[in-house]
Design an enzyme around this catalytic site. Sequence first.
Site, PDB file in Angstrom:
ATOM      1  N   LYS A   1     -30.186 -69.266 100.656  1.00  0.00           N
ATOM      2  CA  LYS A   1     -29.850 -70.857 100.213  1.00  0.00           C
ATOM      3  C   LYS A   1     -31.241 -71.525 100.105  1.00  0.00           C
ATOM      4  CE  LYS A   1     -32.317 -72.169 104.184  1.00  0.00           C
ATOM      5  NZ  LYS A   1     -33.438 -73.043 104.029  1.00  0.00           N
TER       6      LYS A   1
ATOM      7  N   ASP B   1     -29.544 -71.886 110.732  1.00  0.00           N
ATOM      8  CA  ASP B   1     -29.094 -71.299 109.168  1.00  0.00           C
ATOM      9  C   ASP B   1     -27.740 -70.818 109.098  1.00  0.00           C
ATOM     10  OD1 ASP B   1     -30.785 -73.345 108.096  1.00  0.00           O
ATOM     11  OD2 ASP B   1     -32.222 -71.869 107.688  1.00  0.00           O
TER      12      ASP B   1
HETATM   13  P1  ATP Z   1     -35.601 -69.839 108.622  1.00  0.00           P
HETATM   14  O1  ATP Z   1     -36.244 -71.196 107.860  1.00  0.00           O
HETATM   15  O2  ATP Z   1     -34.127 -69.944 108.833  1.00  0.00           O
HETATM   16  O3  ATP Z   1     -36.366 -69.697 109.824  1.00  0.00           O
HETATM   17  P2  ATP Z   1     -36.756 -68.150 106.509  1.00  0.00           P
HETATM   18  O4  ATP Z   1     -35.925 -68.122 105.226  1.00  0.00           O
HETATM   19  O5  ATP Z   1     -38.107 -69.165 106.500  1.00  0.00           O
HETATM   20  O6  ATP Z   1     -35.606 -68.824 107.642  1.00  0.00           O
HETATM   21  P3  ATP Z   1     -36.337 -65.527 107.115  1.00  0.00           P
HETATM   22  O7  ATP Z   1     -36.556 -64.768 105.851  1.00  0.00           O
HETATM   23  O8  ATP Z   1     -35.188 -65.558 107.577  1.00  0.00           O
HETATM   24  O9  ATP Z   1     -37.143 -66.836 106.938  1.00  0.00           O
HETATM   25  O10 ATP Z   1     -37.600 -64.870 108.380  1.00  0.00           O
HETATM   26  C1  ATP Z   1     -37.794 -65.527 109.359  1.00  0.00           C
HETATM   27  C2  ATP Z   1     -38.249 -64.576 110.621  1.00  0.00           C
HETATM   28  O11 ATP Z   1     -36.961 -64.146 111.072  1.00  0.00           O
HETATM   29  C3  ATP Z   1     -39.255 -63.565 109.961  1.00  0.00           C
HETATM   30  O12 ATP Z   1     -40.299 -63.831 111.056  1.00  0.00           O
HETATM   31  C4  ATP Z   1     -38.683 -62.243 110.272  1.00  0.00           C
HETATM   32  O13 ATP Z   1     -39.667 -61.207 110.862  1.00  0.00           O
HETATM   33  C5  ATP Z   1     -37.477 -62.345 111.190  1.00  0.00           C
HETATM   34  N1  ATP Z   1     -36.267 -61.974 110.874  1.00  0.00           N
HETATM   35  C6  ATP Z   1     -35.481 -61.138 111.623  1.00  0.00           C
HETATM   36  N2  ATP Z   1     -34.482 -60.415 111.130  1.00  0.00           N
HETATM   37  C7  ATP Z   1     -34.643 -60.782 109.823  1.00  0.00           C
HETATM   38  C8  ATP Z   1     -33.754 -60.385 108.602  1.00  0.00           C
HETATM   39  N3  ATP Z   1     -32.776 -59.388 108.684  1.00  0.00           N
HETATM   40  N4  ATP Z   1     -34.310 -60.655 107.252  1.00  0.00           N
HETATM   41  C9  ATP Z   1     -35.454 -61.485 107.279  1.00  0.00           C
HETATM   42  N5  ATP Z   1     -36.315 -61.812 108.268  1.00  0.00           N
HETATM   43  C10 ATP Z   1     -35.787 -61.620 109.462  1.00  0.00           C
END
Ligand code: ATP
Length: 292
Positions: free
Chosen positions: A10, A137
Amino acid sequence: MDILEKAPAKINLCLDTPFRHRDGSPEWRMVMTSIDLADYVHIETSSSLTGISVETDTGFLPSDHRNLAYKAAKELRCLFDVSEGVHISIKKNIPVAAGLGGGSSDAAAVLRGLNQIWHLKLSLRELAKIGLKIDSDVPFCVYSKTALVEGKGELITPLEELPPFWLVVAKPRESVSTPSILKRISYEKIEHPNVDNVVAGIKQGNLTEICKWMGNALEPITVKEIPEINKIKQKMYDFGVQAAQMSGSGPTVFGVCAKYSRAQHVYNSLKGFCNEVYIVHPCSLEKSFEHR
Ligand code: ATP
């Protein structure tokens, strides 16, 4: 039985937070859309499997109860008292901890997939409500189509289809932790983008209006930690994007281009400067699953 679910990333076309709730979580007003940069989540259920297991094709992601996909399976399995075991295999294409909601989208894919496999007949609205327990999210990612997102992330109002455009998405080398950025929001100083005008621009199908009013209230906070965000934005503007902005809590930046040729020019110019650059367009998840 098994199912393959697409889990799109997203971006936040607009992100505002009007206040903080008593429990510490921010109230959101955001315009979000999905893009065609996606993970693929294969979900297998069987009575011969015990418990929940997760595997990913990256070495650094947790594959235990800390994985958001695991949490989603656990939530549905407990709620509906299902004894079948679940194995989840994730092909990661979305950069991690980047502000692109990859983990949330994987969790949403598991909710949609298990809803099908176990014939739970839950509506997207019901799945979104369950998803909020996992991450703010996840409710949006359950729908994965352009929407106004409010509340703690659970109030999803789908919006009109976006006018056609291209996005150049670039992730700086460093990553940020979302909770550490959210802790640093100062509600007295924060600048609020005009979310309603972005929604109006979408209703009119007017890309110029959307670009004019885009904004992200968290950007100044993350930029202090990762100044590369501003360098990437500046390069994007130098090469002719209509608007450039950070997504979510960052640090990924996206630039908007009406034409593919312009997006290609921006992409080529950023490639030497940034390792992770993509050209994508907004997409909405309609028929994403494949039974096998
Ligand atoms: P948000 O802003 O919703 O926290 P983001 O896009 O910044 O998300 P993600 O890639 O969702 O970040 O990762 C956030 C954290 O979630 C990381 O520290 C990661 O280790 C953990 N995590 C747990 N499961 C997953 C997964 N399936 N894919 C990615 N990260 C994951």
